[in-house]
Design a protein around this motif. Sequence first.
Motif, short mmCIF file in Angstrom:
data_model
loop_
_atom_site.label_atom_id
_atom_site.label_comp_id
_atom_site.label_asym_id
_atom_site.label_seq_id
_atom_site.Cartn_x
_atom_site.Cartn_y
_atom_site.Cartn_z
N ALA A 157 -10.07 12.69 4.79
CA ALA A 157 -10.25 11.24 4.87
C ALA A 157 -9.40 10.52 3.84
O ALA A 157 -8.83 9.45 4.10
CB ALA A 157 -11.73 10.88 4.67
N LYS A 158 -9.27 11.11 2.68
CA LYS A 158 -8.53 10.48 1.58
C LYS A 158 -7.07 10.25 1.93
O LYS A 158 -6.46 9.29 1.46
CB LYS A 158 -8.66 11.34 0.33
N VAL A 159 -6.50 11.13 2.75
CA VAL A 159 -5.06 11.03 3.06
C VAL A 159 -4.80 10.46 4.44
O VAL A 159 -3.68 10.51 4.94
CB VAL A 159 -4.38 12.42 2.92
N HIS A 160 -5.84 9.89 5.08
CA HIS A 160 -5.64 9.31 6.41
C HIS A 160 -5.17 7.87 6.29
O HIS A 160 -5.74 7.07 5.56
CB HIS A 160 -6.94 9.36 7.21
N MET A 208 8.39 10.51 8.55
CA MET A 208 7.80 9.74 7.45
C MET A 208 6.86 10.60 6.60
O MET A 208 6.29 10.12 5.62
CB MET A 208 6.98 8.56 8.00
N GLY A 209 6.65 11.86 7.01
CA GLY A 209 5.73 12.72 6.29
C GLY A 209 4.30 12.64 6.79
O GLY A 209 3.37 13.06 6.09
N LEU A 210 4.12 12.11 8.01
CA LEU A 210 2.78 11.94 8.57
C LEU A 210 2.57 12.86 9.76
O LEU A 210 3.39 12.92 10.68
CB LEU A 210 2.57 10.49 9.03
N GLU A 211 1.44 13.57 9.75
CA GLU A 211 1.06 14.40 10.88
C GLU A 211 0.16 13.58 11.80
O GLU A 211 -0.69 12.82 11.32
CB GLU A 211 0.32 15.65 10.39
N THR A 212 0.36 13.72 13.09
CA THR A 212 -0.35 12.86 14.05
C THR A 212 -1.68 13.46 14.48
O THR A 212 -1.78 14.65 14.77
CB THR A 212 0.51 12.63 15.30
N ILE A 213 -2.69 12.61 14.52
CA ILE A 213 -4.01 12.95 15.05
C ILE A 213 -4.19 12.19 16.36
O ILE A 213 -3.97 10.98 16.43
CB ILE A 213 -5.12 12.55 14.07
N LYS A 231 0.85 -1.18 0.00
CA LYS A 231 0.00 0.00 0.00
C LYS A 231 0.89 1.24 0.00
O LYS A 231 1.89 1.28 0.73
CB LYS A 231 -0.91 0.00 1.23
N PRO A 232 0.57 2.26 -0.78
CA PRO A 232 1.45 3.43 -0.91
C PRO A 232 1.35 4.38 0.27
O PRO A 232 0.45 5.22 0.34
CB PRO A 232 0.96 4.08 -2.21
N LEU A 233 2.29 4.28 1.20
CA LEU A 233 2.32 5.18 2.35
C LEU A 233 2.54 6.62 1.93
O LEU A 233 2.06 7.56 2.60
CB LEU A 233 3.41 4.73 3.33
N GLU A 234 3.23 6.84 0.83
CA GLU A 234 3.54 8.20 0.40
C GLU A 234 2.29 9.00 0.05
O GLU A 234 2.34 10.24 -0.02
CB GLU A 234 4.49 8.18 -0.80
N ARG A 235 1.17 8.33 -0.16
CA ARG A 235 -0.08 9.04 -0.44
C ARG A 235 -0.78 9.52 0.82
O ARG A 235 -1.77 10.25 0.75
CB ARG A 235 -1.03 8.14 -1.23
N LYS A 236 -0.31 9.09 1.98
CA LYS A 236 -0.96 9.41 3.24
C LYS A 236 -0.27 10.58 3.92
O LYS A 236 0.94 10.76 3.83
CB LYS A 236 -0.97 8.19 4.16
N LYS A 237 -1.07 11.37 4.65
CA LYS A 237 -0.55 12.54 5.34
C LYS A 237 -0.81 12.53 6.84
O LYS A 237 -0.22 13.32 7.57
CB LYS A 237 -1.15 13.81 4.73
N THR A 238 -1.71 11.65 7.31
CA THR A 238 -2.02 11.63 8.74
C THR A 238 -2.08 10.21 9.27
O THR A 238 -2.38 9.25 8.56
CB THR A 238 -3.37 12.31 9.04
N VAL A 239 -1.76 10.08 10.56
CA VAL A 239 -1.85 8.82 11.29
C VAL A 239 -2.50 9.14 12.63
O VAL A 239 -2.26 10.19 13.22
CB VAL A 239 -0.46 8.19 11.50
#
Length: 682
Positions: free
Chosen positions: A338-341, A270-275, A240-248
């Motif tokens: 939602a698309k980038v979660h 990793m390029g992910l902003e935390t929720i 699954k492409p993690l690079e398409r995601k922006k939040t975790v």
Amino acid sequence: MDEIQKERWQLASERVKEIAGNPEVDGKAGVYFQKTAEFLLLMLEAKEKAESGALKEASLKELKAWNDRLYGDLAGDAYIRSYGNPAYAVAELTGEYGQILSFVYAELRGMIVYAYEGRTEEMLIFMELFLQIHSEFTGGSRPSGEQLLSDVYWFVSDYSDVLVTRRIQEQLDPSLSFARNIIMEADLTDPGYLYWFGEYVTDTQIQMSRYLAGLPEEEIKRIASVFTEGYRIGFLVSQKPLERKKTVNIRYSLGFERIIRQAIKNFEAMGLETILYRAAVSRVNMREASRIGYCGPSPNKQYDYDHKGDAALFMDKAFAERKLGVVRTAYEKYRNLAKVHGGPAVMEIFGETPFTPTAKSEALKLDERQQEVQVYLNSRMGQMTNTYIPGEERSFTIIAFPVPEIGKDFEALFAETVRINTLDYRTWQQIQQRLIDVLDTGVSVHILGKGDNQTDLRVALPPLGNPEKETLFENCVADVNIPVGEVFTSPKLAGTDGVLHVTGVYLDGLFYQDLCLRFQNGMIQDYSCKNYEEEEKNLRYIRENLLMHHETLPMGEFAIGTNTTAYMTAKRYGIGGRLPILIAEKMGPHFAVGDTCFSWEEDVVTCNPDGKRMVAKENECSALRREDVSRAYYNCHTDITIPYEELGEIAVIHRDGSQTALIRDGRFVLPGTEELNEAFED
């Protein structure tokens, strides 16, 4: 707040103060309204403290005293005489009013969260709910139970727009950074910061925070890296492409902030902003007694259990459709988020004092029709979530650690858990492949208990089309599901028959004595346990908490746990009954009732380390998604483990009727797996 809300706020606040001074209602109902109004005044004070920064200036002793004021009504013996206790409320206020007013009181307690976060709109609408209920009793009148029920129903329905929409936003919007700001900015060497969240805090959280504060920075980085790398590798192995995601989303229990701070930094790299969203506090957003999100300990688990059926006051088809409409609108509003979660990274805890609930007749319960509506609502909610956050694009990881409540061996257990979580996966990968090689040659697996365990179960395996390139079992090491140690499959339902029995097991924090499930063609045919003397209570206990209101559930997973190291650690320290299923499932064969491990992502390609494609990703139920998705999923998955000492044999049954034993009398006997027995000797 706009001008209209400001005016409403002023009117509501002043009216609450008046009722606290004079309830204007005679008898025991008047006592209820006066005490509840006093609690609301405490909420106004909490809001002022949070906004002024007074909490950050207070001493640890002052903060503890304040926390006791907020939660003392539910903790310990005080709960016996709390309006949050439906038994007390019914006794004091009569059955007609008691259940409803206990529900209202429980809802109002959620205002602690709103006060700390400065969420005035939610505080306002709950104050107005209190005033609406109070107005029904003024002027010497006594409302009917139907009138109070109507007030509650329309409040929940009308304000779903506010409460449910905010819940969806919390799960997707990283700009809501209340908890993250505390974690990243506080002095984590001073445990006073724990009281800034507004959660209940005990000595356990303070001790946990202090323990982590004393660990070397490199150790914290190592622990956090296992957690965050598991998340990253989960995307990698499932292609699954993690690079398409922006939040975790990080879910955890208070006290672990030092690890969480490092995890946030790791995810940022990793390029992910935390929720970080909090466990829900309003029944409209809660699912039974589950607490999903970050949270402190419950001030009283019996209180949580007593109110898990409160949706009985409003759960009908009209409400379900109303909530689904709000959820759909909210997802549309936040569809880009939602698309980038990417999904959740979960840090569980274990070691808390085991809890066996008391079944109270005064507690609200869903009737049969409402249980059907709840199942329908959960199913539609699952479908909707998958529409906006597709399962084939998201992943997760889960890890668990002990807390000081586990006892005097806490520090040794914590170090041992870190060791277990970082075991060399290559050893297990090779041994588990030997198990899989034999399992892939079978048509079924026979599991037999021994001693008091009455398990006698045959699990059917789907046919394997191309053994050179395909496999029926996933070789699970340590990525999304930490620690290492299991092989698992989605059983073929037709032909999966027999009895699954465990003498005692904790599932989702609840104890089951002599749990027995009988399967016919993969579906639960009947069930029993011995928690209560009355058989009716036992059946309801299982139906509500294990079957999740379904009439039956399929066997969604069959697995063989191989982490004998974890098993012997549990035996050595006597903590088997206090482990989370995350670790317990690695300590023997386990069987999940509900959906498969691959629900919503059956068509995603998953390969084992040997390159073979995992093909057993669905069963006869989940295959219905192609015709009618509402019939395919049950939106639950609960693992039940048979410990090694209760295990007589696991044998693979081949097409010609011959058998190959994998485990006999709790020991691995398949050639090439004997190394797993070394932990038993140690």
